[in-house]
Design a protein around this motif. Structure first.
Motif, mmCIF file in Angstrom:
data_model
loop_
_atom_site.group_PDB
_atom_site.id
_atom_site.type_symbol
_atom_site.label_atom_id
_atom_site.label_comp_id
_atom_site.label_asym_id
_atom_site.label_seq_id
_atom_site.Cartn_x
_atom_site.Cartn_y
_atom_site.Cartn_z
ATOM 1 N N UNK A 159 0.826 -1.212 0.000
ATOM 2 C CA UNK A 159 0.000 0.000 0.000
ATOM 3 C C UNK A 159 0.859 1.261 0.000
ATOM 4 N N UNK A 160 1.915 1.257 0.809
ATOM 5 C CA UNK A 160 2.807 2.423 0.863
ATOM 6 C C UNK A 160 3.493 2.665 -0.484
ATOM 7 N N UNK A 161 3.983 1.585 -1.065
ATOM 8 C CA UNK A 161 4.669 1.725 -2.357
ATOM 9 C C UNK A 161 3.689 2.125 -3.457
ATOM 10 N N UNK A 162 2.481 1.611 -3.380
ATOM 11 C CA UNK A 162 1.465 1.975 -4.363
ATOM 12 C C UNK A 162 1.108 3.454 -4.228
ATOM 13 N N UNK A 163 1.067 3.951 -3.003
ATOM 14 C CA UNK A 163 0.824 5.373 -2.773
ATOM 15 C C UNK A 163 1.931 6.204 -3.420
ATOM 16 N N UNK A 164 3.178 5.733 -3.278
ATOM 17 C CA UNK A 164 4.319 6.427 -3.878
ATOM 18 C C UNK A 164 4.199 6.418 -5.406
ATOM 19 N N UNK A 165 3.795 5.303 -5.971
ATOM 20 C CA UNK A 165 3.624 5.175 -7.424
ATOM 21 C C UNK A 165 2.538 6.134 -7.915
ATOM 22 N N UNK A 166 1.432 6.177 -7.186
ATOM 23 C CA UNK A 166 0.330 7.072 -7.571
ATOM 24 C C UNK A 166 0.778 8.518 -7.515
ATOM 25 N N UNK A 167 1.580 8.875 -6.505
ATOM 26 C CA UNK A 167 2.069 10.261 -6.410
ATOM 27 C C UNK A 167 2.974 10.606 -7.587
ATOM 28 N N UNK A 168 3.763 9.643 -8.062
ATOM 29 C CA UNK A 168 4.597 9.865 -9.260
ATOM 30 C C UNK A 168 3.700 10.138 -10.458
ATOM 31 N N UNK A 169 2.649 9.360 -10.593
ATOM 32 C CA UNK A 169 1.735 9.517 -11.719
ATOM 33 C C UNK A 169 1.005 10.848 -11.662
ATOM 34 N N UNK A 170 0.678 11.301 -10.454
ATOM 35 C CA UNK A 170 -0.049 12.568 -10.310
ATOM 36 C C UNK A 170 0.808 13.775 -10.627
ATOM 37 N N UNK A 171 2.126 13.618 -10.592
ATOM 38 C CA UNK A 171 3.032 14.727 -10.916
ATOM 39 C C UNK A 171 3.139 14.940 -12.422
ATOM 40 N N UNK A 172 2.695 13.977 -13.190
ATOM 41 C CA UNK A 172 2.785 14.109 -14.652
ATOM 42 C C UNK A 172 1.832 15.145 -15.174
#
Length: 134
Positions: free
Chosen positions: A121-134
């Motif tokens: 869940x933590x890593x998925x949150x990090x992945x989603x935050x990367x995607x939201x910066x695009x």
């Protein structure tokens, strides 16, 4: 974008195609319907009649705008996901992303990678935050 958007990635192409069809349908500005009636002369027989006509412009404009906005949203989500995939360098994060894109649960992903569900869940949150910066 959310983790839910990532889980639904496999269905995005279907949704996009459906929304494109909907926009094309609405751009014709016609409505098709059928009604039942009877022959006006004796013997009275039930008949079906097809109706074709122009849709009320206010309703039509609203539906067309909503369909175009939905199509634009789903296309942007798909584009963000495809751009974001190339930015993930960590192998574990890439596996978590791949399982999520396939619609797998966090527990199944955690079991496969032999890590805790909270770490997924933590890593998925990090992945989603990367995607939201695009």
């Amino acid at each position: 974008m959310t983790a839910r958007d990532l889980r639904n990635y496999k269905n995005l192409n279907r949704v996009i195609n459906l929304m494109k069809k909907r926009v094309v349908e609405l751009s014709t500005n016609t409505v098709r319907d059928s009604v039942r009636g009877s022959n006006p002369n004796y013997p009275y027989e039930e008949r079906s009649f097809s109706l074709v006509g122009a849709e009320d412009s206010l309703v039509y404009d609203k539906r067309l705008k909503e369909a175009e906005e939905s199509l634009e949203y789903y296309e942007s989500v798909k584009e963000k996901i495809e751009k974001g995939i190339s930015l993930i360098e960590d192998p574990t994060d890439r596996l978590i992303l791949e399982y999520t894109l396939q619609g797998k649960s966090r527990q199944l992903t955690a079991d496969f990678l032999d890590i805790s569900q909270s770490l997924v869940s933590l890593r998925l949150k990090k992945i989603v935050s990367i995607f939201n910066k695009l």
